[in-house]
Design an enzyme around this catalytic site. Structure first.
Site, PDB file in Angstrom:
ATOM      1  N   ASP A  30      -1.539   1.873  -0.860  1.00  0.00           N
ATOM      2  CA  ASP A  30      -0.355   2.133  -0.056  1.00  0.00           C
ATOM      3  C   ASP A  30      -0.508   1.784   1.307  1.00  0.00           C
ATOM      4  OD1 ASP A  30       2.211   4.412  -0.834  1.00  0.00           O
ATOM      5  OD2 ASP A  30       1.578   3.677   1.334  1.00  0.00           O
ATOM      6  N   ASN A  88       7.257  10.287  -7.332  1.00  0.00           N
ATOM      7  CA  ASN A  88       8.287  10.796  -6.783  1.00  0.00           C
ATOM      8  C   ASN A  88       9.639  10.366  -7.532  1.00  0.00           C
ATOM      9  OD1 ASN A  88       7.052  12.388  -4.637  1.00  0.00           O
ATOM     10  ND2 ASN A  88       6.858  10.339  -3.699  1.00  0.00           N
ATOM     11  N   GLN A  95      11.525   9.687  -3.385  1.00  0.00           N
ATOM     12  CA  GLN A  95      11.400   8.293  -3.785  1.00  0.00           C
ATOM     13  C   GLN A  95      11.994   7.474  -2.922  1.00  0.00           C
ATOM     14  OE1 GLN A  95      12.714   7.376  -7.677  1.00  0.00           O
ATOM     15  NE2 GLN A  95      11.688   5.457  -7.550  1.00  0.00           N
ATOM     16  N   VAL A  97      11.063   3.614  -2.955  1.00  0.00           N
ATOM     17  CA  VAL A  97      11.233   2.456  -3.536  1.00  0.00           C
ATOM     18  C   VAL A  97      11.716   2.552  -4.812  1.00  0.00           C
ATOM     19  CG1 VAL A  97       9.735   0.558  -4.409  1.00  0.00           C
ATOM     20  CG2 VAL A  97       9.222   1.522  -1.934  1.00  0.00           C
ATOM     21  N   HIS A 101       6.644   3.920 -10.017  1.00  0.00           N
ATOM     22  CA  HIS A 101       5.151   3.767  -9.550  1.00  0.00           C
ATOM     23  C   HIS A 101       4.607   5.257  -9.537  1.00  0.00           C
ATOM     24  CE1 HIS A 101       7.815   4.331  -6.006  1.00  0.00           C
ATOM     25  NE2 HIS A 101       6.808   5.030  -5.313  1.00  0.00           N
ATOM     26  N   ILE A 102       3.392   5.111  -9.679  1.00  0.00           N
ATOM     27  CA  ILE A 102       2.443   6.309  -9.530  1.00  0.00           C
ATOM     28  C   ILE A 102       1.460   6.327  -8.478  1.00  0.00           C
ATOM     29  CG2 ILE A 102       0.704   7.803 -10.988  1.00  0.00           C
ATOM     30  CD1 ILE A 102       3.391   7.613 -12.442  1.00  0.00           C
ATOM     31  N   HIS A 103       1.707   7.304  -7.552  1.00  0.00           N
ATOM     32  CA  HIS A 103       0.857   7.457  -6.410  1.00  0.00           C
ATOM     33  C   HIS A 103      -0.497   8.023  -7.026  1.00  0.00           C
ATOM     34  CE1 HIS A 103       3.645   7.346  -3.150  1.00  0.00           C
ATOM     35  NE2 HIS A 103       4.549   7.488  -4.187  1.00  0.00           N
TER      36      HIS A 103
HETATM   37  P1  AMP Z   1       7.784   6.461  -2.733  1.00  0.00           P
HETATM   38  O1  AMP Z   1       8.367   7.158  -1.538  1.00  0.00           O
HETATM   39  O2  AMP Z   1       7.338   7.789  -3.734  1.00  0.00           O
HETATM   40  O3  AMP Z   1       9.058   5.848  -3.478  1.00  0.00           O
HETATM   41  O4  AMP Z   1       6.769   5.812  -2.513  1.00  0.00           O
HETATM   42  C1  AMP Z   1       6.820   4.373  -1.898  1.00  0.00           C
HETATM   43  C2  AMP Z   1       5.464   4.055  -1.505  1.00  0.00           C
HETATM   44  O5  AMP Z   1       5.427   2.508  -1.293  1.00  0.00           O
HETATM   45  C3  AMP Z   1       5.269   4.473   0.010  1.00  0.00           C
HETATM   46  O6  AMP Z   1       3.941   5.222  -0.136  1.00  0.00           O
HETATM   47  C4  AMP Z   1       5.046   3.507   0.863  1.00  0.00           C
HETATM   48  O7  AMP Z   1       3.990   3.623   1.881  1.00  0.00           O
HETATM   49  C5  AMP Z   1       4.752   2.373  -0.136  1.00  0.00           C
HETATM   50  N1  AMP Z   1       4.860   0.909   0.316  1.00  0.00           N
HETATM   51  C6  AMP Z   1       6.146   0.210   0.913  1.00  0.00           C
HETATM   52  N2  AMP Z   1       5.890  -0.641   1.021  1.00  0.00           N
HETATM   53  C7  AMP Z   1       4.974  -1.210   0.695  1.00  0.00           C
HETATM   54  C8  AMP Z   1       4.003  -2.426   0.564  1.00  0.00           C
HETATM   55  N3  AMP Z   1       4.726  -3.589   0.985  1.00  0.00           N
HETATM   56  N4  AMP Z   1       2.801  -2.501   0.153  1.00  0.00           N
HETATM   57  C9  AMP Z   1       2.210  -1.279  -0.151  1.00  0.00           C
HETATM   58  N5  AMP Z   1       2.748  -0.189  -0.136  1.00  0.00           N
HETATM   59  C10 AMP Z   1       3.978   0.006   0.370  1.00  0.00           C
END
Ligand code: AMP
Ligand code: ZN
Length: 115
Positions: A30, A88, A95, A97, A101-103
């Site tokens: 991340d 999320n 959320q 993005v 995706h799974i954190h």
């Molecule tokens: P969410 O908020 O659950 O949709 O998680 C999206 C995650 O993507 C966040 O933790 C961001 O920090 C991460 N993120 C966004 N852009 C990038 C990127 N270019 N490379 C790696 N992580 C990213």
């Protein structure tokens, strides 16, 4: 999806710190880590959320994501340390993005309940 950040990373159009990849999924660090290790396991196919996966493909997509994060944890020697998975879903859950995706978070005490 043309303007999706994770699709761009998967296509190699923008860089990412990739820990693992196969035909089903990739695992990247991340960009804004919330713990000493914070990975994202991302299916190659663009689905905004889990509810958008066609039911017959659910096992394949999720199996691919789960296998990918396990491989990344093994490669980093982190399996024994313990970790948390977070997905999320939607704005209310934070959320940002809209590509499933799974954190994977670990390397510190993780409190419960999450905020
Ligand atoms: P969410 O908020 O659950 O949709 O998680 C999206 C995650 O993507 C966040 O933790 C961001 O920090 C991460 N993120 C966004 N852009 C990038 C990127 N270019 N490379 C790696 N992580 C990213
Ligand atoms: Zn996408």
């Amino acid at each position: 999806m043309d303007d999706c950040i994770f699709c761009k990373i998967i296509r190699g159009e923008i860089p990412a710190d990739k820990l693992y990849e196969d035909e089903h999924a990739i695992v990247i660090r991340d960009i804004n880590p919330q713990a000493p290790f914070h990975f994202l396991a991302i299916p190659r196919k663009h689905y905004p959320g889990v509810h958008d996966i066609p039911p017959p493909l659910m096992g394949e997509v999720f199996g691919g994501v789960m296998n990918a994060y396990c491989k990344a944890l093994e490669a980093c020697g982190l399996v024994q340390n313990g970790y948390r998975l977070v997905a999320n879903s939607g704005e209310i859950a934070g959320q940002t993005v809209p590509h499933l995706h799974i954190h994977v978070l670990g390397g510190r005490e993780l409190s419960w309940p999450p905020g």
